[in-house]
Every structure is written in structure tokens, then in C-alpha cells.
Design a protein around this motif. Structure first.
Motif, PDB file in Angstrom:
ATOM      1  N   GLU A 135       0.833  -1.205   0.000  1.00  0.00           N
ATOM      2  CA  GLU A 135       0.000   0.000   0.000  1.00  0.00           C
ATOM      3  C   GLU A 135       0.865   1.251   0.000  1.00  0.00           C
ATOM      4  OE1 GLU A 135      -3.309  -1.574  -0.732  1.00  0.00           O
ATOM      5  OE2 GLU A 135      -3.517   0.526  -0.113  1.00  0.00           O
ATOM      6  N   THR A 143      -1.099 -11.973  -0.847  1.00  0.00           N
ATOM      7  CA  THR A 143      -0.422 -12.612   0.283  1.00  0.00           C
ATOM      8  C   THR A 143      -0.507 -14.134   0.193  1.00  0.00           C
ATOM      9  OG1 THR A 143      -2.470 -12.363   1.509  1.00  0.00           O
ATOM     10  CG2 THR A 143      -0.764 -10.733   1.923  1.00  0.00           C
ATOM     11  N   TYR A 167      -7.002 -18.712  -8.067  1.00  0.00           N
ATOM     12  CA  TYR A 167      -6.082 -18.439  -9.173  1.00  0.00           C
ATOM     13  C   TYR A 167      -6.166 -16.946  -9.449  1.00  0.00           C
ATOM     14  CZ  TYR A 167      -6.196 -23.476  -9.772  1.00  0.00           C
ATOM     15  OH  TYR A 167      -6.098 -24.822  -9.555  1.00  0.00           O
ATOM     16  N   ASP A 169      -4.636 -13.190 -11.112  1.00  0.00           N
ATOM     17  CA  ASP A 169      -3.820 -12.450 -12.085  1.00  0.00           C
ATOM     18  C   ASP A 169      -3.396 -11.136 -11.462  1.00  0.00           C
ATOM     19  OD1 ASP A 169      -4.332 -14.421 -13.897  1.00  0.00           O
ATOM     20  OD2 ASP A 169      -5.903 -13.316 -14.968  1.00  0.00           O
ATOM     21  N   ASN A 171      -0.651  -7.537 -12.194  1.00  0.00           N
ATOM     22  CA  ASN A 171       0.265  -6.856 -13.120  1.00  0.00           C
ATOM     23  C   ASN A 171       1.508  -6.343 -12.408  1.00  0.00           C
ATOM     24  OD1 ASN A 171      -1.389  -7.112 -15.447  1.00  0.00           O
ATOM     25  ND2 ASN A 171      -2.661  -5.430 -14.698  1.00  0.00           N
TER      26      ASN A 171
ATOM     27  N   TYR B  72     -13.139 -12.510  -4.152  1.00  0.00           N
ATOM     28  CA  TYR B  72     -12.430 -11.503  -3.374  1.00  0.00           C
ATOM     29  C   TYR B  72     -11.641 -10.553  -4.271  1.00  0.00           C
ATOM     30  CZ  TYR B  72      -8.774  -9.563  -0.353  1.00  0.00           C
ATOM     31  OH  TYR B  72      -7.917  -8.730   0.292  1.00  0.00           O
ATOM     32  N   ASP B 103      -5.193 -10.698   4.317  1.00  0.00           N
ATOM     33  CA  ASP B 103      -4.803  -9.950   3.118  1.00  0.00           C
ATOM     34  C   ASP B 103      -5.417  -8.545   3.140  1.00  0.00           C
ATOM     35  OD1 ASP B 103      -3.633 -10.546   0.158  1.00  0.00           O
ATOM     36  OD2 ASP B 103      -5.366  -9.226  -0.007  1.00  0.00           O
ATOM     37  N   PRO B 106      -4.657  -5.484   6.666  1.00  0.00           N
ATOM     38  CA  PRO B 106      -3.513  -4.563   6.689  1.00  0.00           C
ATOM     39  C   PRO B 106      -3.667  -3.402   5.702  1.00  0.00           C
ATOM     40  CG  PRO B 106      -2.744  -6.829   6.643  1.00  0.00           C
ATOM     41  CD  PRO B 106      -4.223  -6.863   6.391  1.00  0.00           C
ATOM     42  N   LYS B 107      -4.210  -3.684   4.513  1.00  0.00           N
ATOM     43  CA  LYS B 107      -4.428  -2.620   3.521  1.00  0.00           C
ATOM     44  C   LYS B 107      -5.442  -1.623   4.081  1.00  0.00           C
ATOM     45  CE  LYS B 107      -4.260  -6.155  -0.085  1.00  0.00           C
ATOM     46  NZ  LYS B 107      -3.165  -6.169  -1.027  1.00  0.00           N
ATOM     47  N   LEU B 110      -4.304   0.879   6.696  1.00  0.00           N
ATOM     48  CA  LEU B 110      -3.604   2.066   6.197  1.00  0.00           C
ATOM     49  C   LEU B 110      -4.592   3.097   5.652  1.00  0.00           C
ATOM     50  CD1 LEU B 110      -0.283   1.072   4.434  1.00  0.00           C
ATOM     51  CD2 LEU B 110      -0.729   1.621   6.795  1.00  0.00           C
ATOM     52  N   HIS B 111      -5.604   2.628   4.913  1.00  0.00           N
ATOM     53  CA  HIS B 111      -6.622   3.556   4.381  1.00  0.00           C
ATOM     54  C   HIS B 111      -7.283   4.323   5.503  1.00  0.00           C
ATOM     55  CE1 HIS B 111      -7.487   1.222   0.413  1.00  0.00           C
ATOM     56  NE2 HIS B 111      -6.218   1.265   0.708  1.00  0.00           N
ATOM     57  N   GLU B 187      -6.762  -2.209 -12.973  1.00  0.00           N
ATOM     58  CA  GLU B 187      -5.424  -2.785 -13.151  1.00  0.00           C
ATOM     59  C   GLU B 187      -4.569  -2.677 -11.892  1.00  0.00           C
ATOM     60  OE1 GLU B 187      -5.210   1.406 -14.816  1.00  0.00           O
ATOM     61  OE2 GLU B 187      -6.630  -0.224 -14.775  1.00  0.00           O
ATOM     62  N   LEU B 188      -5.045  -1.849 -10.936  1.00  0.00           N
ATOM     63  CA  LEU B 188      -4.295  -1.706  -9.691  1.00  0.00           C
ATOM     64  C   LEU B 188      -4.537  -2.869  -8.729  1.00  0.00           C
ATOM     65  CD1 LEU B 188      -4.258   2.029  -8.638  1.00  0.00           C
ATOM     66  CD2 LEU B 188      -2.324   0.515  -9.056  1.00  0.00           C
ATOM     67  N   PRO B 190      -5.152  -7.006  -7.844  1.00  0.00           N
ATOM     68  CA  PRO B 190      -5.055  -8.369  -8.341  1.00  0.00           C
ATOM     69  C   PRO B 190      -6.470  -8.902  -8.577  1.00  0.00           C
ATOM     70  CG  PRO B 190      -4.558  -8.276  -5.987  1.00  0.00           C
ATOM     71  CD  PRO B 190      -4.737  -6.867  -6.452  1.00  0.00           C
ATOM     72  N   VAL B 191      -6.653  -9.723  -9.572  1.00  0.00           N
ATOM     73  CA  VAL B 191      -7.986 -10.224  -9.883  1.00  0.00           C
ATOM     74  C   VAL B 191      -8.022 -11.739  -9.708  1.00  0.00           C
ATOM     75  CG1 VAL B 191      -9.698 -10.504 -11.726  1.00  0.00           C
ATOM     76  CG2 VAL B 191      -8.479  -8.332 -11.472  1.00  0.00           C
ATOM     77  N   VAL B 192      -8.957 -12.191  -8.881  1.00  0.00           N
ATOM     78  CA  VAL B 192      -9.138 -13.633  -8.721  1.00  0.00           C
ATOM     79  C   VAL B 192      -9.899 -14.119  -9.955  1.00  0.00           C
ATOM     80  CG1 VAL B 192     -10.120 -15.482  -7.329  1.00  0.00           C
ATOM     81  CG2 VAL B 192      -9.180 -13.449  -6.208  1.00  0.00           C
ATOM     82  N   ARG B 193      -9.185 -14.871 -10.776  1.00  0.00           N
ATOM     83  CA  ARG B 193      -9.738 -15.332 -12.041  1.00  0.00           C
ATOM     84  C   ARG B 193     -10.693 -16.504 -11.790  1.00  0.00           C
ATOM     85  NH1 ARG B 193      -6.354 -18.668 -14.783  1.00  0.00           N
ATOM     86  NH2 ARG B 193      -4.698 -17.778 -13.516  1.00  0.00           N
TER      87      ARG B 193
END
Lengths: 248, 330
Positions: A135, A143, A167, A169, A171, B72, B103, B106-107, B110-111, B187-188, B190-193
Motif C-alpha cells: 500500500e 499474500t 487463481y 492475475d 500486473n 475476493y 490480506d 492490513p491494507k 492504512l486507508h 489494473e491496480l 489483483p484479480v481472482v480469475r
């Protein structure tokens, strides 16, 4: 590719955590690299071997005595190491802040392509530093990864959740924290240990900007001892468990 | 007035048992303090009938049933929790201690410029209106208490064997959050596919009975009987590090320092010697431990409530038979 790895020290598994006059005594403790950080470092080094020209830099906020651990990290294949030991941090938030300062200064306000951390340290098991650091650096993070696949464009990771698997993805640039199962950390050869002596350990001087957000107010030995009732038969065990606790 | 916010985690439309435990414990906390209100936030489409049947107590639960919350996404989830916190002016957030909350929290801390206390096993609220978080540290050899230094606090709570909860006549109101603005900067995050759940398997962190095996089981075939036992008791199979490193069992079953921390009601330790590293995974002192080991002096018996000295390969089949018989008669 620029890869940063954050490592810390923890008491090894054989260490005795003692108490003297009610205060914790860590003098008989033998410090080693946090086991989860070894998975992080191994992943970074094996990535470097696949992507030519990559540089792996290890960062640690610890006492000067941690140089020994950093030498081990260099022997495992890291190229450079940065140690911050001018201040004592007292919670995850401060640790993340100091790491963020060190990483930003080292890459001259640019960002490394990847940051690897261990899932958590085995002593306090908070696991807060990796997401907090991400962050602060302004990069996405995942994580506790158990699989990592990267191309030049994108990254796919896997994470174990309770009773399942995700799973994911993500960047570049990104931060990933390593769980057990990600890889098998390599053993260091004598030659690698000698080579590591030629590599540099930079000292970084950090400043603490904010107070700790959490305070530990007490620590004491945990008495786990119980008086075991030995059973003479399986039936007797079932009877006890049922009559006293109605488990079944 | 104290305003507590509880995050309710769903997977595949089912709210997790550990989240429901957390909700119940926060209900008790609110009752203890008096002058408190409990709010909930639920992200993703769920089976509302299942939820209503398992939740009690006063309060309001905000439900963002938007499909975008099914899997998530840390960015979307953090924003949703932060907005709900502001909406009700809550000062404290409680999560069940899960992979997701480790996960997200913690983020979020901070916010919100919040204090974060992870993996709390006990709340100590005896003195003032300030929740102290008590948890084992240093491989479970010591126990420490922590306090938050900031006015907004986030706690993640290890599921406990002990249910303090007194069943309430009240039921929470569920309010749908119709449209929840999602940020565009995908894009910022992560994406759970894809998410795959192992069918018919209870996770060790969620089981109230764990049947665990160690080196003494002799190999992967030794665990077959532990699976039968776990199935009969509605529990989960756990493993020591030796059993996992030997390739007998998957890592997600490992209990201990480099595995999971658990707090079941009953822990049946079979062929486990009881090293400090293994015991570090037993997070609660209220767990009843029953041990089977051929070595009368194995350290596991020092922390066990009940013990049987004997070869697991001889004792376990008899235990399984005796249990079958017992359950049939019941």
C-alpha cells in the motif's frame, strides 16, 4: 528486472524463550532467517535465473548482527543487500514504513518490478508488513502464494484459502508474499558462501515519521501443561469425552 | 456509544462459520459493554436463508449482493468496508482470522489510519472500554497482550472452541446496498480469475474436531483410518510437519509453526510426539486434547487431557469400532 526481497530474523526452532524476573529474556536465542522469507528469496533467485539481467536486492530492518543472515541471503543468490539498523521499530506499521523508505531510496524513487516477502514471521505471525508495504509503495499485492508463474507482461499466482484455491492475475509492479509449498529453498555451497563475501551490504539510515499504532503491554510464559488422564481402553476414552464434554 | 462493525465473509454464497462465530462474540461484547450497536457488512451474493438461520442478536447487516463482490477483490472489498464504517460512524472492525482478512485488513488499516491487531484468541475487556488482544507469540511458548493506539481499531479473531454466546431472541435486519460504486482503476488490483473449492473437505481452521496424525502414522496409508474417523465425527484431518514434509499429506492440513493455527473443541493427536513447533499451532487453551502414542514419555502427554499409550495401528481400529458402536446405540 529489479527484484526486492524483504527478510527478517526470528529465533530458530530450538531456541528457548526465557524469562528473568518477569521480563522476556532473548539472550539464549539463536536468530535465523525467517523460514517464509527463504521461500521468498528462493523464488526471486530462480526468477533471476530465468530473466537475464535481473538484479535481486535484499532488504532488512534489524540489528547489525543481522549481517550474517544477509550474507546467507547473498550466498543463496541475491546480488546486493541493504540493512537498516539505526532505529528500532516496534510494530508492523513502522517496519513497513522503514522498508518503504529504504526501497524508495535504493531504487531512487522508481519502483522495483517485483517485491517478495515471506507470508509472516514465525515469531509474531502478524503477516501485516507485506500488504502494508505494498500500500505504501502504491502497488498491488497478493499474500500467501503457493505458486508463481511470470512472463514479461503479466503474473499468475495461486493462493490456498480455507478449503480451496484461488487463481489470481496481477500486473507489474507487484508485491507477493510467499507461503510454504511455493518452492524448496536451495542449500548454499561453500563456493557461494565465499563469493557472497565479495558482495556489498549497504547501510541505510531511516527516520521514524509516525508513532507505532499497536503496543504490546505484557508478555509472559504460556503454561500449557495439563495433567493427563491415562485411559485403559478406547471405550473408556469415548465415555469420558462424551460424559464430560458431549462431543459425540 | 460503541459502534462495532463485523465483516461477514462468504465463499460460494455461504457465509463462513468463523464469521458467524465472530458476529456472535461481538454480540456478547456489545452486551457486556452496554450502550453498543453492532453492524455487519456482507460482500457478495449469498444464501440469505442460511444466513438468517445461523445469525442472531440485534443489529443491522448491510449486504452488497453485487456480482462483482462474489470473488475476493481487495480494492472493492476495502472500499466497501471503509464506506460502511463511515456510514454508521463505527470505530471498531472485527474480522474472523482467515486468509482473506489477513490480506485485506492490513491494507484497510492504512486507508483508515487504524490500529490492526491480528490473530486475537482472547479478548480482555475487564478494565475499561478498550479491547485488549491476547495471543500466543514465539511459537506458542509465551502469551502477549496488545492494545490499539489509534481511535479506529481493526481486530482479526481466531475462531474459538468455546462459544460464549447466549442465544438471543433478536434477529439482525438485513439492508441491501443497491448500487455500490466500484472504482475504475481495475489494473491496480489483483484479480481472482477462478476459485476452486475442494469438495467435501472441512478446513482444519474451521473444524470443531480435528483428527491429526504425525510421524507415528508411518506413511500416507496410515492416514486412511484418520480420514474414516474424521468423517464419522464430522471433523477434519490434520497433520504434523513430518507428515507433510514426508509427502504423506498436503500442506493445507499442516498444523504448527509453519502451518496453520487451530482452536478446535477436540484435538485427537495420533502418533504425534508434540514438539514445541507443533504445539505452536494449537491456538487455544480451551481445546481438549486426547493423544495416542506408543511412547509413555512423549511430550504430547504433557499437554493432553486424555491419553492412551499404545501403537496407533492397533488402537485406532479399536477406537473406530468402539465409536461406530457408541454412535449406533445413541
Amino acid at each position: 528486472m529489479n527484484i526486492a526481497v524483504c527478510v527478517c530474523q526470528v529465533p530458530d526452532t530450538a531456541s528457548v524463550i526465557g524469562f528473568v524476573d518477569g521480563a522476556i529474556d532473548l539472550t539464549r536465542v539463536n536468530d535465523v532467517m525467517n523460514p517464509y522469507d527463504e521461500y521468498a528469496l528462493e523464488e526471486a533467485v530462480s526468477l533471476k535465473e530465468r530473466f537475464e539481467g535481473s538484479i535481486v536486492t535484499v532488504f532488512s530492518v534489524a540489528a547489525v548482527s543481522a549481517k550474517e543472515m544477509l550474507r546467507k541471503a547473498l550466498a543463496m543468490g541475491a546480488d546486493r543487500a541493504v540493512l537498516v539498523s539505526n532505529i528500532v521499530v516496534s510494530d508492523s506499521f513502522q517496519t513497513a514504513q522503514v522498508l518503504c523508505q529504504a526501497i524508495s531510496a535504493f531504487y531512487q524513487q522508481a519502483l522495483p518490478d517485483l517485491v517478495f516477502c515471506g507470508k509472516h514471521s514465525t515469531d509474531f505471525q502478524n503477516g501485516q508488513v507485506p500488504p502494508m508495504l505494498a500500500e505504501m509503495l502504491g502497488i498491488p499485492s497478493v499474500t500467501g502464494i503457493t505458486a508463481f508463474h511470470a512472463s514479461f507482461e503479466s503474473i499468475q499466482v495461486e493462493r490456498e484459502i480455507e478449503g480451496g484455491l484461488e487463481y489470481i492475475d496481477i500486473n507489474y509492479p507487484a508485491l507477493l508474499s510467499a507461503d510454504k509449498g511455493l518452492n524448496m529453498p536451495r542449500k548454499t555451497s561453500i563456493r557461494a558462501v565465499i563469493e557472497a563475501r565479495k558482495k556489498t551490504i549497504d547501510l541505510f539510515y531511516a527516520t521514524l515519521c509516525e508513532n507505532a499504532s499497536v503496543a504490546m503491554i505484557s508478555i509472559e510464559p504460556l503454561e500449557r501443561k495439563k495433567i493427563c488422564k491415562f485411559m485403559h481402553s478406547e471405550k473408556e476414552l469415548i465415555r469420558h469425552l462424551n460424559e464430560e464434554y458431549s462431543f459425540f | 456509544m460503541n459502534k462495532f462493525l463485523v465483516f461477514l465473509e462468504q465463499r460460494e454464497g455461504i457465509v463462513k462459520k468463523t464469521s458467524i462465530d465472530t458476529w456472535n462474540r461481538v454480540q456478547d461484547l456489545a452486551a457486556l459493554y452496554g450502550d453498543s450497536a453492532v453492524f455487519g457488512i456482507l460482500a457478495g451474493p449469498v444464501d440469505l436463508q442460511q444466513l438468517c438461520a445461523s445469525l442472531s442478536g440485534k443489529g443491522v447487516i448491510y449486504h452488497a449482493s453485487n456480482e462483482a463482490f462474489r470473488l475476493y477483490n481487495p480494492g472493492h472489498y476495502a472500499r466497501l468496508v471503509a464506506e460502511t464504517l463511515k456510514l454508521e460512524a463505527c470505530t471498531t472492525i472485527f474480522f474472523a482470522d482467515t486468509v482473506l482478512s489477513r490480506d485485506l485488513a492490513p491494507k484497510l488499516s492504512l486507508h483508515l489510519k487504524a490500529s490492526l491487531l491480528s490473530g486475537c484468541t482472547i479478548f480482555d475487556v475487564s478494565k475499561e472500554v478498550c479491547v485488549r488482544c491476547v495471543r500466543p507469540v514465539y511459537s506458542g511458548s509465551t502469551i502477549a497482550s496488545f492494545v490499539a493506539e489509534r481511535s479506529i481499531r481493526i481486530y482479526t479473531i481466531l475462531s474459538s472452541a468455546k462459544l460464549f454466546h447466549s442465544i438471543s431472541e433478536d434477529y439482525p435486519t438485513i439492508i441491501p446496498l443497491e448500487t455500490c460504486r466500484l472504482t475504475g482503476i481495475e489494473e491496480l488490483f489483483p484479480v481472482v480469475r477462478r476459485m476452486v473449492m475442494y469438495s467435501g473437505r472441512q478446513d482444519v481452521t474451521e473444524a470443531s474436531i480435528i483428527v491429526a496424525g504425525g510421524r507415528g502414522m508411518g506413511g500416507s496409508e496410515g492416514f486412511v483410518i484418520l480420514e474414516q474417523l474424521a468423517q464419522l465425527l464430522g471433523g477434519a484431518v490434520g497433520a504434523s510437519r513430518q507428515a507433510v514434509d514426508g509427502g504423506w499429506r498436503p500442506h493445507f492440513e499442516q498444523i504448527g509453526q509453519t502451518g496453520k493455527t487451530v482452536a478446535p473443541a477436540l484435538y485427537l493427536a495420533c502418533g504425534i510426539s508434540g514438539t514445541p513447533q507443533h504445539l505452536a499451532g494449537l491456538g487455544s487453551g480451551s481445546t481438549v486434547v486426547a493423544a495416542i502414542n506408543s511412547d509413555r514419555y512423549a511430550p504430547i502427554f504433557d499437554v493432553a487431557d486424555y491419553g492412551i499409550v499404545g501403537d496407533v495401528h492397533l488402537v485406532l481400529p479399536k477406537l473406530l469400532d468402539a465409536l461406530h458402536e457408541f454412535l449406533k446405540r445413541k
